[in-house]
Design an enzyme around this catalytic site. Structure first.
Site, PDB file in Angstrom:
ATOM      1  N   LYS A 219      29.302   7.395 107.798  1.00  0.00           N
ATOM      2  CA  LYS A 219      28.420   6.531 107.705  1.00  0.00           C
ATOM      3  C   LYS A 219      28.793   5.522 106.596  1.00  0.00           C
ATOM      4  CE  LYS A 219      24.357   9.773 108.364  1.00  0.00           C
ATOM      5  NZ  LYS A 219      23.428  10.562 107.385  1.00  0.00           N
ATOM      6  N   ARG A 254      27.464  18.358 108.619  1.00  0.00           N
ATOM      7  CA  ARG A 254      27.378  17.676 109.763  1.00  0.00           C
ATOM      8  C   ARG A 254      28.218  16.709 109.836  1.00  0.00           C
ATOM      9  NH1 ARG A 254      24.571  13.244 111.749  1.00  0.00           N
ATOM     10  NH2 ARG A 254      23.919  13.682 113.913  1.00  0.00           N
TER      11      ARG A 254
END
Ligand code: 7PJ
Length: 275
Positions: A219, A254
């Site tokens: 991210k 994740r």
């Protein structure tokens, strides 16, 4: 596979491998939509020790486009079949649409991973009729606008109270607490400072008495924590974050990079870091 418990590999968190079947996903977009590449990706994840595979048929990255139910199903349903050809890993579907949930539930999905925490009309009622895992994620705003001006008085308290409230709603609707995990939703309507505060307080989410899922892999916060070019790999930073998340009690991670993450977690664990 147990959900609440650690898997029996050195008490590591469960590793959820990300398999996007969207043309616009930020990091592996367009590469995994056809049958061969889905099968290859699933085989690779299974071989490297993933515990489950998360399929996403609509990108929820900031600014991404909404896709129709039909389009999302046209991406996700074949991908479920291909993954089952490739391996026997449990399948999670990353969706916030009740109609998509209904279809994948009829195909025996293991987990519904909902960035909208089952707030769509009918979602709670539907899930109450199935013995299925669910991930409730916090976000502020919608993926189209959420990064415009995220604002909180106290991000940790607000995310906690949102998740607590959703957990209560789930239980009132008849979902089993043992099927639910929670996720602070890194990058979903959060500035870098908000993400850092949340990560710093990850342990606090244990108070909710269900497993905590953390998704920070690749991210933008990983790049933003240090000066980095936009195209530079965020792998090393993502691995560092995975290790810290494990140390702070995250039970599910994740991630895009399954073998690398498992290597990092195994070494950290063998050298004395504990979940
Ligand atoms: C997350 C997610 C996350 C959960 C995405 C991306 C954006 N589901 N789906 N948690 N992120 N539960 O992978 O960058 O953080 S899509």
């Amino acid at each position: 596979m147990k959900f609440k418990m650690h898997n029996n590999k050195q008490a590591l968190p469960l590793v959820m491998g990300i398999l996007n079947v969207t043309p616009d996903s930020f990091s592996d977009g367009g590469k995994t939509v056809d049958r061969d590449s889905v099968i290859r990706a699933a085989e690779m994840m299974a071989k490297s020790g993933a515990d489950l595979i998360d399929i996403g048929g609509e990108s929820t990255r900031p600014g991404a486009n909404i896709v129709s139910v039909d389009e999302e199903l046209a991406r996700v349903l074949p991908a479920m079949d291909w993954i089952r050809e490739a391996c026997d890993l449990p399948i999670s579907i990353d969706t916030y649409k009740t109609e998509v949930m209904r279809e994948v539930l009829s195909k025996g999905v293991w987990m519904i991973n909902d960035v909208n925490a089952l707030q769509a009309p009918g979602a709670l009622e539907l899930l109450a009729q199935h013995d299925v895992k669910v991930c409730l994620m916090h976000k502020q705003g919608t993926p189209q606008t959420m990064q415009a001006s995220p604002s909180y008085e106290n991000v940790v308290e607000e995310v906690m109270s949102f998740l607590k409230n959703r957990l209560e709603k789930c239980q009132e609707s008849g979902l089993q607490l043992s099927n639910i995990c929670v996720d602070p939703g890194f990058g979903f309507g959060k500035t870098l400072q908000h993400n850092v505060e949340l990560f710093g307080s990850l342990e606090v989410f244990q108070q909710l008495n269900c497993p905590v899922l953390v998704g920070v892999s690749r991210k933008s916060m990983i790049g933003a924590l240090q000066k980095m070019d936009l195209n530079e790999s965020r792998l090393a930073g993502s691995l560092a974050a995975a290790i810290v998340a494990m140390q702070k009690g995250a039970q599910i991670l994740r991630v895009h990079d399954v073998p690398e993450t498992l290597q990092a977690l195994r070494v950290a664990s063998a050298l004395g870091l504990h979940n």
